[in-house]
Design an enzyme around this catalytic site. Structure first.
Site, PDB file in Angstrom:
ATOM      1  N   SER A  17       0.849  -1.202   0.000  1.00  0.00           N
ATOM      2  CA  SER A  17       0.000   0.000   0.000  1.00  0.00           C
ATOM      3  C   SER A  17       0.878   1.244   0.000  1.00  0.00           C
ATOM      4  O   SER A  17       1.630   1.495   0.954  1.00  0.00           O
ATOM      5  CB  SER A  17      -0.902   0.017   1.237  1.00  0.00           C
ATOM      6  OG  SER A  17      -1.416   1.328   1.410  1.00  0.00           O
ATOM      7  N   HIS A  42      -0.932  -1.560  -4.124  1.00  0.00           N
ATOM      8  CA  HIS A  42      -2.261  -1.260  -3.572  1.00  0.00           C
ATOM      9  C   HIS A  42      -2.391   0.262  -3.491  1.00  0.00           C
ATOM     10  O   HIS A  42      -1.584   0.943  -2.856  1.00  0.00           O
ATOM     11  CB  HIS A  42      -2.379  -1.915  -2.204  1.00  0.00           C
ATOM     12  CG  HIS A  42      -3.719  -1.765  -1.555  1.00  0.00           C
ATOM     13  ND1 HIS A  42      -4.780  -2.588  -1.842  1.00  0.00           N
ATOM     14  CD2 HIS A  42      -4.175  -0.875  -0.636  1.00  0.00           C
ATOM     15  CE1 HIS A  42      -5.826  -2.236  -1.115  1.00  0.00           C
ATOM     16  NE2 HIS A  42      -5.488  -1.171  -0.378  1.00  0.00           N
ATOM     17  N   ASP A  44      -4.616   3.320  -2.494  1.00  0.00           N
ATOM     18  CA  ASP A  44      -5.721   3.707  -1.614  1.00  0.00           C
ATOM     19  C   ASP A  44      -6.270   5.078  -1.983  1.00  0.00           C
ATOM     20  O   ASP A  44      -5.590   6.090  -1.842  1.00  0.00           O
ATOM     21  CB  ASP A  44      -5.241   3.736  -0.157  1.00  0.00           C
ATOM     22  CG  ASP A  44      -5.114   2.346   0.432  1.00  0.00           C
ATOM     23  OD1 ASP A  44      -6.070   1.557   0.307  1.00  0.00           O
ATOM     24  OD2 ASP A  44      -4.051   2.048   1.018  1.00  0.00           O
ATOM     25  N   MET A  46      -8.950   7.917  -1.198  1.00  0.00           N
ATOM     26  CA  MET A  46      -9.875   8.434  -0.168  1.00  0.00           C
ATOM     27  C   MET A  46     -10.282   9.848  -0.525  1.00  0.00           C
ATOM     28  O   MET A  46      -9.484  10.634  -1.031  1.00  0.00           O
ATOM     29  CB  MET A  46      -9.190   8.421   1.191  1.00  0.00           C
ATOM     30  CG  MET A  46      -8.645   7.066   1.584  1.00  0.00           C
ATOM     31  SD  MET A  46      -8.075   7.074   3.271  1.00  0.00           S
ATOM     32  CE  MET A  46      -6.881   5.741   3.215  1.00  0.00           C
ATOM     33  N   HIS A  76      -8.064   0.601  -4.557  1.00  0.00           N
ATOM     34  CA  HIS A  76      -9.030   0.441  -3.468  1.00  0.00           C
ATOM     35  C   HIS A  76      -9.746   1.776  -3.310  1.00  0.00           C
ATOM     36  O   HIS A  76      -9.195   2.721  -2.745  1.00  0.00           O
ATOM     37  CB  HIS A  76      -8.273   0.033  -2.195  1.00  0.00           C
ATOM     38  CG  HIS A  76      -9.150  -0.090  -0.988  1.00  0.00           C
ATOM     39  ND1 HIS A  76      -8.632  -0.186   0.291  1.00  0.00           N
ATOM     40  CD2 HIS A  76     -10.505  -0.138  -0.859  1.00  0.00           C
ATOM     41  CE1 HIS A  76      -9.644  -0.291   1.153  1.00  0.00           C
ATOM     42  NE2 HIS A  76     -10.780  -0.249   0.479  1.00  0.00           N
ATOM     43  N   MET A  78     -12.088   4.162  -1.722  1.00  0.00           N
ATOM     44  CA  MET A  78     -12.859   4.514  -0.522  1.00  0.00           C
ATOM     45  C   MET A  78     -13.427   5.898  -0.821  1.00  0.00           C
ATOM     46  O   MET A  78     -12.974   6.919  -0.296  1.00  0.00           O
ATOM     47  CB  MET A  78     -11.943   4.514   0.704  1.00  0.00           C
ATOM     48  CG  MET A  78     -11.496   3.117   1.112  1.00  0.00           C
ATOM     49  SD  MET A  78     -10.012   3.098   2.141  1.00  0.00           S
ATOM     50  CE  MET A  78      -8.754   3.236   0.886  1.00  0.00           C
ATOM     51  N   MET A 147     -11.576  -5.420   5.293  1.00  0.00           N
ATOM     52  CA  MET A 147     -10.830  -4.408   6.032  1.00  0.00           C
ATOM     53  C   MET A 147     -10.591  -4.915   7.453  1.00  0.00           C
ATOM     54  O   MET A 147     -11.538  -5.318   8.135  1.00  0.00           O
ATOM     55  CB  MET A 147     -11.631  -3.102   6.118  1.00  0.00           C
ATOM     56  CG  MET A 147     -11.841  -2.362   4.817  1.00  0.00           C
ATOM     57  SD  MET A 147     -10.349  -1.691   4.075  1.00  0.00           S
ATOM     58  CE  MET A 147      -9.756  -0.583   5.338  1.00  0.00           C
ATOM     59  N   ASP A 189      -6.786  -6.215   4.462  1.00  0.00           N
ATOM     60  CA  ASP A 189      -6.190  -4.883   4.369  1.00  0.00           C
ATOM     61  C   ASP A 189      -6.275  -4.151   5.700  1.00  0.00           C
ATOM     62  O   ASP A 189      -7.370  -3.838   6.170  1.00  0.00           O
ATOM     63  CB  ASP A 189      -6.955  -4.098   3.284  1.00  0.00           C
ATOM     64  CG  ASP A 189      -6.380  -2.709   3.035  1.00  0.00           C
ATOM     65  OD1 ASP A 189      -5.313  -2.396   3.581  1.00  0.00           O
ATOM     66  OD2 ASP A 189      -7.015  -1.950   2.278  1.00  0.00           O
TER      67      ASP A 189
HETATM   68  C1  DX5 Z   1      -6.805   1.978   5.138  1.00  0.00           C
HETATM   69  C2  DX5 Z   1      -6.201   1.475   3.831  1.00  0.00           C
HETATM   70  C3  DX5 Z   1      -5.156   0.426   3.959  1.00  0.00           C
HETATM   71  C4  DX5 Z   1      -4.091   0.670   4.982  1.00  0.00           C
HETATM   72  C5  DX5 Z   1      -2.833  -0.117   4.803  1.00  0.00           C
HETATM   73  O1  DX5 Z   1      -7.895   2.798   4.881  1.00  0.00           O
HETATM   74  O2  DX5 Z   1      -7.191   0.941   3.000  1.00  0.00           O
HETATM   75  O3  DX5 Z   1      -4.675   0.022   2.687  1.00  0.00           O
HETATM   76  O4  DX5 Z   1      -3.780   1.996   5.111  1.00  0.00           O
HETATM   77  O5  DX5 Z   1      -1.855   0.408   5.629  1.00  0.00           O
HETATM   78  P1  DX5 Z   1      -1.273  -0.363   6.891  1.00  0.00           P
HETATM   79  O6  DX5 Z   1      -0.656  -1.620   6.373  1.00  0.00           O
HETATM   80  O7  DX5 Z   1      -0.289   0.614   7.443  1.00  0.00           O
HETATM   81  O8  DX5 Z   1      -2.411  -0.637   7.838  1.00  0.00           O
HETATM   82 ZN    ZN Z   2      -6.534  -0.235   1.158  1.00  0.00          ZN
END
Ligand code: DX5
Ligand code: ZN
Length: 241
Positions: A17, A42, A44, A46, A76, A78, A147, A189
């Site tokens: 990630s 990965h 992320d 947001m 991913h 969100m 999650m 995750d």
């Molecule tokens: C959280 C994310 C994850 C997460 C992974 O909202 O989807 O991908 O941050 O990071 P670690 O491994 O630091 O928990």
């Molecule tokens: Zn994620």
């Protein structure tokens, strides 16, 4: 799954990630972590609306895509609403696109859209979101993301009550595979580290997202060395049957 999928037998995949990467040198971070043995990137996404943080969008995905070579970008999302982002991330080079059912008005439509865009489709379930969301959509799914922290931030601790949920999801996906002949991947995750990755694998995960565990091991601000942390994660997985 299509031909570049991870194959028929159970194989563990590490998805790094980039949430905890050095954003000032993201391209180098992506190529370095893949050179150190990570399988997927990965990504992320947001939106400060569905998730309480604001990260990166399709332009950044497109910018880092060349640094990922043949590795999959595992987007991913969100974010809410999600449908317009599906097309943007498909064009930006994502291979797997995963979203949260609470962020789509029409879950089946979004899943269909992801496949129409030529990507693989994933559904992400928050810690308190029940597995029953999977009941009618398994045929349209390539991956389930569980999650193990609440969405929003890297570096949170793995929620231990997720282990039985991972095992229940594994049982459900195995039962589905035995009737359909299709394997749906199970990704976990949040808070995955060398200390708990074996337990997560034993519970039934195929794909392990690790952000802070990998990028937190950055040696210095200008040298990204991930060989030893990736090797530690892999070594812990080797012990798992
Ligand atoms: C959280 C994310 C994850 C997460 C992974 O909202 O989807 O991908 O941050 O990071 P670690 O491994 O630091 O928990
Ligand atoms: Zn994620």
């Amino acid at each position: 799954m299509d031909t570049d999928s991870p194959g028929g037998s159970r194989k563990f995949l590490l998805a790094a990630s980039i949430l905890s990467a050095d954003f000032a040198s993201l391209g180098a971070e992506v190529s370095d972590v893949l050179a150190s043995g990570a399988d997927w990137i990965h990504f992320d996404v947001m939106d400060n609306h569905y998730a309480p943080n604001l990260t990166v969008g399709p332009m950044v995905c497109e910018a880092v895509r060349p640094y990922a070579g043949a590795a999959w970008i595992d987007a991913h999302l969100m974010a809410e609403p999600v449908d317009a982002l599906v097309s943007s991330f498909a064009r930006a080079g994502a291979r797997m696109i995963t979203f949260h059912p609470e962020a789509s008005r029409h879950v089946d439509r979004t899943l269909t859209l992801i496949r129409e865009e030529g990507c693989l489709a994933g559904l992400a379930l928050n810690p308190a979101t029940p597995l029953s969301w999977l009941d009618h959509v398994l045929d349209r799914l390539d991956m389930v993301l569980l999650m193990s922290v609440n969405p929003g931030f890297g570096g949170q601790s793995f929620l231990p009550f997720l282990l039985p949920k991972i095992a229940a999801a594994r049982a459900l996906l195995d039962a589905y595979a035995s009737v359909s002949g299709r394997r749906v991947l199970l990704e976990v995750d949040g808070g995955v580290k060398a200390e708990n990755i074996a337990a997560v694998a034993e519970a039934g995960a195929d794909v392990f997202v690790a952000g802070s565990a990998i990028f937190g091991a950055r040696a210095t601000a200008d040298a990204h060395h991930y060989d030893s942390v990736v090797a530690r994660l892999r070594a812990a997985l080797l012990a798992v049957k």
